[in-house]
Design a protein around this motif. Sequence first.
Motif, PDB file in Angstrom:
ATOM      1  N   GLY A 310      57.370  48.243  59.870  1.00 32.41           N
ATOM      2  CA  GLY A 310      57.519  48.373  61.317  1.00 32.41           C
ATOM      3  C   GLY A 310      57.186  47.083  62.042  1.00 32.41           C
ATOM      4  O   GLY A 310      56.956  46.042  61.441  1.00 32.41           O
ATOM      5  N   GLY A 311      57.147  47.135  63.368  1.00 35.98           N
ATOM      6  CA  GLY A 311      56.926  45.954  64.204  1.00 35.98           C
ATOM      7  C   GLY A 311      55.460  45.576  64.326  1.00 35.98           C
ATOM      8  O   GLY A 311      54.567  46.227  63.797  1.00 35.98           O
ATOM      9  N   PHE A 312      55.224  44.522  65.121  1.00 38.72           N
ATOM     10  CA  PHE A 312      53.863  44.002  65.302  1.00 38.72           C
ATOM     11  C   PHE A 312      52.995  44.992  66.073  1.00 38.72           C
ATOM     12  O   PHE A 312      51.818  45.185  65.777  1.00 38.72           O
ATOM     13  N   PHE A 313      53.575  45.628  67.109  1.00 29.88           N
ATOM     14  CA  PHE A 313      52.794  46.516  67.957  1.00 29.88           C
ATOM     15  C   PHE A 313      52.696  47.938  67.402  1.00 29.88           C
ATOM     16  O   PHE A 313      51.781  48.678  67.724  1.00 29.88           O
ATOM     17  N   LYS A 314      53.674  48.337  66.592  1.00 27.91           N
ATOM     18  CA  LYS A 314      53.643  49.691  66.010  1.00 27.91           C
ATOM     19  C   LYS A 314      53.809  49.613  64.493  1.00 27.91           C
ATOM     20  O   LYS A 314      54.818  50.041  63.931  1.00 27.91           O
ATOM     21  N   PRO A 315      52.793  49.030  63.823  1.00 24.82           N
ATOM     22  CA  PRO A 315      52.915  48.927  62.371  1.00 24.82           C
ATOM     23  C   PRO A 315      52.734  50.295  61.709  1.00 24.82           C
ATOM     24  O   PRO A 315      51.947  51.112  62.166  1.00 24.82           O
ATOM     25  N   GLU A 316      53.477  50.511  60.649  1.00 19.45           N
ATOM     26  CA  GLU A 316      53.315  51.723  59.846  1.00 19.45           C
ATOM     27  C   GLU A 316      52.756  51.329  58.487  1.00 19.45           C
ATOM     28  O   GLU A 316      53.224  50.385  57.870  1.00 19.45           O
ATOM     29  N   LEU A 317      51.732  52.057  58.060  1.00 15.50           N
ATOM     30  CA  LEU A 317      51.148  51.793  56.747  1.00 15.50           C
ATOM     31  C   LEU A 317      51.672  52.825  55.754  1.00 15.50           C
ATOM     32  O   LEU A 317      51.684  54.019  56.020  1.00 15.50           O
ATOM     33  N   LYS A 318      52.109  52.299  54.608  1.00 17.31           N
ATOM     34  CA  LYS A 318      52.641  53.184  53.576  1.00 17.31           C
ATOM     35  C   LYS A 318      51.950  52.850  52.260  1.00 17.31           C
ATOM     36  O   LYS A 318      51.800  51.686  51.901  1.00 17.31           O
ATOM     37  N   GLU A 319      51.522  53.885  51.542  1.00 12.03           N
ATOM     38  CA  GLU A 319      50.840  53.674  50.268  1.00 12.03           C
ATOM     39  C   GLU A 319      51.858  53.530  49.138  1.00 12.03           C
ATOM     40  O   GLU A 319      52.763  54.341  48.990  1.00 12.03           O
ATOM     41  N   LEU A 320      51.700  52.448  48.362  1.00 10.49           N
ATOM     42  CA  LEU A 320      52.515  52.245  47.171  1.00 10.49           C
ATOM     43  C   LEU A 320      51.615  52.446  45.952  1.00 10.49           C
ATOM     44  O   LEU A 320      50.650  51.698  45.748  1.00 10.49           O
ATOM     45  N   VAL A 321      51.897  53.469  45.166  1.00  6.85           N
ATOM     46  CA  VAL A 321      51.111  53.730  43.955  1.00  6.85           C
ATOM     47  C   VAL A 321      51.732  52.939  42.809  1.00  6.85           C
ATOM     48  O   VAL A 321      52.808  53.271  42.313  1.00  6.85           O
ATOM     49  N   ALA A 322      51.056  51.847  42.418  1.00  6.41           N
ATOM     50  CA  ALA A 322      51.591  50.957  41.381  1.00  6.41           C
ATOM     51  C   ALA A 322      51.261  51.470  39.980  1.00  6.41           C
ATOM     52  O   ALA A 322      52.047  51.282  39.043  1.00  6.41           O
ATOM     53  N   VAL A 323      50.083  52.086  39.835  1.00  5.06           N
ATOM     54  CA  VAL A 323      49.647  52.650  38.551  1.00  5.06           C
ATOM     55  C   VAL A 323      49.160  54.056  38.835  1.00  5.06           C
ATOM     56  O   VAL A 323      48.175  54.248  39.550  1.00  5.06           O
ATOM     57  N   ASP A 324      49.851  55.051  38.296  1.00  5.73           N
ATOM     58  CA  ASP A 324      49.640  56.442  38.710  1.00  5.73           C
ATOM     59  C   ASP A 324      48.888  57.259  37.648  1.00  5.73           C
ATOM     60  O   ASP A 324      49.497  57.934  36.810  1.00  5.73           O
ATOM     61  N   SER A 325      47.556  57.128  37.641  1.00  2.62           N
ATOM     62  CA  SER A 325      46.672  57.937  36.778  1.00  2.62           C
ATOM     63  C   SER A 325      47.085  57.845  35.308  1.00  2.62           C
ATOM     64  O   SER A 325      47.487  58.840  34.687  1.00  2.62           O
ATOM     65  N   LEU A 326      46.971  56.639  34.737  1.00  2.00           N
ATOM     66  CA  LEU A 326      47.447  56.394  33.376  1.00  2.00           C
ATOM     67  C   LEU A 326      46.301  56.301  32.362  1.00  2.00           C
ATOM     68  O   LEU A 326      45.189  55.901  32.699  1.00  2.00           O
ATOM     69  N   ASN A 327      46.630  56.656  31.122  1.00  2.00           N
ATOM     70  CA  ASN A 327      45.687  56.540  30.005  1.00  2.00           C
ATOM     71  C   ASN A 327      46.259  55.569  28.984  1.00  2.00           C
ATOM     72  O   ASN A 327      47.480  55.533  28.756  1.00  2.00           O
ATOM     73  N   LEU A 328      45.362  54.797  28.350  1.00  2.00           N
ATOM     74  CA  LEU A 328      45.803  53.844  27.335  1.00  2.00           C
ATOM     75  C   LEU A 328      44.629  53.514  26.423  1.00  2.00           C
ATOM     76  O   LEU A 328      43.493  53.362  26.896  1.00  2.00           O
ATOM     77  N   HIS A 329      44.874  53.406  25.128  1.00  2.00           N
ATOM     78  CA  HIS A 329      43.830  52.935  24.217  1.00  2.00           C
ATOM     79  C   HIS A 329      44.424  51.903  23.257  1.00  2.00           C
ATOM     80  O   HIS A 329      45.583  51.997  22.855  1.00  2.00           O
ATOM     81  N   LEU A 330      43.607  50.911  22.925  1.00  4.94           N
ATOM     82  CA  LEU A 330      44.022  49.805  22.058  1.00  4.94           C
ATOM     83  C   LEU A 330      42.978  49.641  20.964  1.00  4.94           C
ATOM     84  O   LEU A 330      41.781  49.549  21.243  1.00  4.94           O
ATOM     85  N   ARG A 331      43.418  49.614  19.713  1.00  8.39           N
ATOM     86  CA  ARG A 331      42.498  49.492  18.579  1.00  8.39           C
ATOM     87  C   ARG A 331      42.275  48.028  18.192  1.00  8.39           C
ATOM     88  O   ARG A 331      43.054  47.149  18.565  1.00  8.39           O
TER      89      ARG A 331
END
Length: 556
Positions: A310-331
């Motif tokens: 949006g513009g300078f006076f009426k900015p809109e904030l939007k959430e971007l989920v880049a990593v969505d509750s992930l599991n990982l294991h490395l041996r």
Amino acid sequence: MATTETIAPAPEERRDLTTKGARPIIDVRKVAVTFKVEHGTVEAVKDVSFQLYRGETVAIVGESGSGKSVTARSIMGLLSKRATIASHSRIEYDGKDVLKFSARQRRALRGDRISMIFQEPMSSLNPVYTIGSQIIEAIRAHRRVSRRAANERALELLRHVQIPDPEARLNQYPHQLSGGQRQRVMIAMALANDPDVLIADEPTTALDVTVQAQILNLIRKLQKELGMAVILITHDLTVVRQFSDYVYVMQYGEVKEHNTTAALFANPLHTYTRRLLASEPSGAANPLPDNAPIVLDGRDVRVSFMLKKGGFFKPELKELVAVDSLNLHLRRHETLGLVGESGSGKTTFGQALIRLINTDRGEIYFDGQPIHGKDRKAMRPLRSRIQIVFQDPFASLNPRMSVGQIIEEGLIVNGIGQNRQDRLARVEDALVSAGMPANILSRFPHEFSGGQRQRIAIARAIALEPEFILLDEPTSALDLSVQAQIIDLLRKLQDERGLSYLFISHDLKVVRALCHRVVVMQNGKIVEEGPVSEILSNPKTAYTERLVRAAFDVAA
């Protein structure tokens, strides 16, 4: 099989000349190019000859510095003022020697009858002009048409190259488009005046495999529709095999071998060609012991960013989920591949796991120790055990520091080494382990090739004797033969030092050669994971199947 000692120099004429009836559209004979440098001259291209016929694709292949791009730029008349083309050289377009053309005649030819697509579209597009205005400029530079007619032609071209929502794109700026969309714009500009010849200089190197396949298939489709001849400059042999009719192999400014694509791949005559063909990433990771302990464990890891719209006076904030509750294991001793297209969240996930960026929630354990609650200061004692190697070594190595200073800096910061003499011994040992000589300590990053700089970056990481290394696209910008060397080096270091790797990449050929397991990411989620052999040979999801097809069969 013949060797370099017995094989004759590559002939000027094509080997399939008897099958060609018409005159070539481009006929290059004995082109030699020298550049003035500080202490003399450099021979960049040495008596190169090749022919291109209407409607076909000729590939020019070779490693960085082989002279491929200089050859192409000499056809276009785009060499720098420091370059000199030898007087005996001849470049014929449709029977006329363009080297005898005036500057005005060359300019009329360039972008009209002969067009070029460059490797990095962001460098080629003007960031302060809209996409529409740049395409219109390319049209009106060669055609006497109204602005309205040029605008309609620009819109038609964007539809032709299959850009989504072309009407909106006309008024957008280059930074508002993705890499693949920018490359499509470059193709649209190149095709603006229906050229006879299109020169594509590494048009897909910086793109994901799926986008690469789209761009190459688009060029082939347009070539068939328009009857263009294409010169494809690349170091990707999969692309060459799928898309070219004839291949020229260059090394050190010379054509070492040329033949039809089928014949060259079936029976390469020159040692260098055989080495290039053998440089495709090969082999597999050594098997892991069943009881290998877990060294890195991520549970329910989530990372999000707030985007302002949006513009300078009426900015809109939007959430971007880049990593969505992930599991990982490395041996321990394992190499885990993290793959996906650009924007899938793989680099963000990797950096979150080693606490380079903050997480919204989740638990992360390194060697059984919780690190998710540690701040930057608390993580410092662990940094020598956790290292990272980035994609672009030229950006990650300080240009003002010598190689010795760059590698020793980590030892000083982490308090490793009894004294300076001990530290220098460790630096030299790391360089030798990374396949570099120990006598380069006083030299600077710009004095080395891309592959050598990446070895220095690896030496900097292993000098601290880590247990885990995050490798973020460490081979994507390198030639195939250098890629193969880096893969062999990483395997050797893993065996010798018991290292664990998290390998982030979009190159599935490299992942297949180096990794034990693979995790496939899309839009911040894990869509598939398992042993490399199983995932790449029998993908369960359409997305993974598309990635695999694009990597191993570009034409698919």
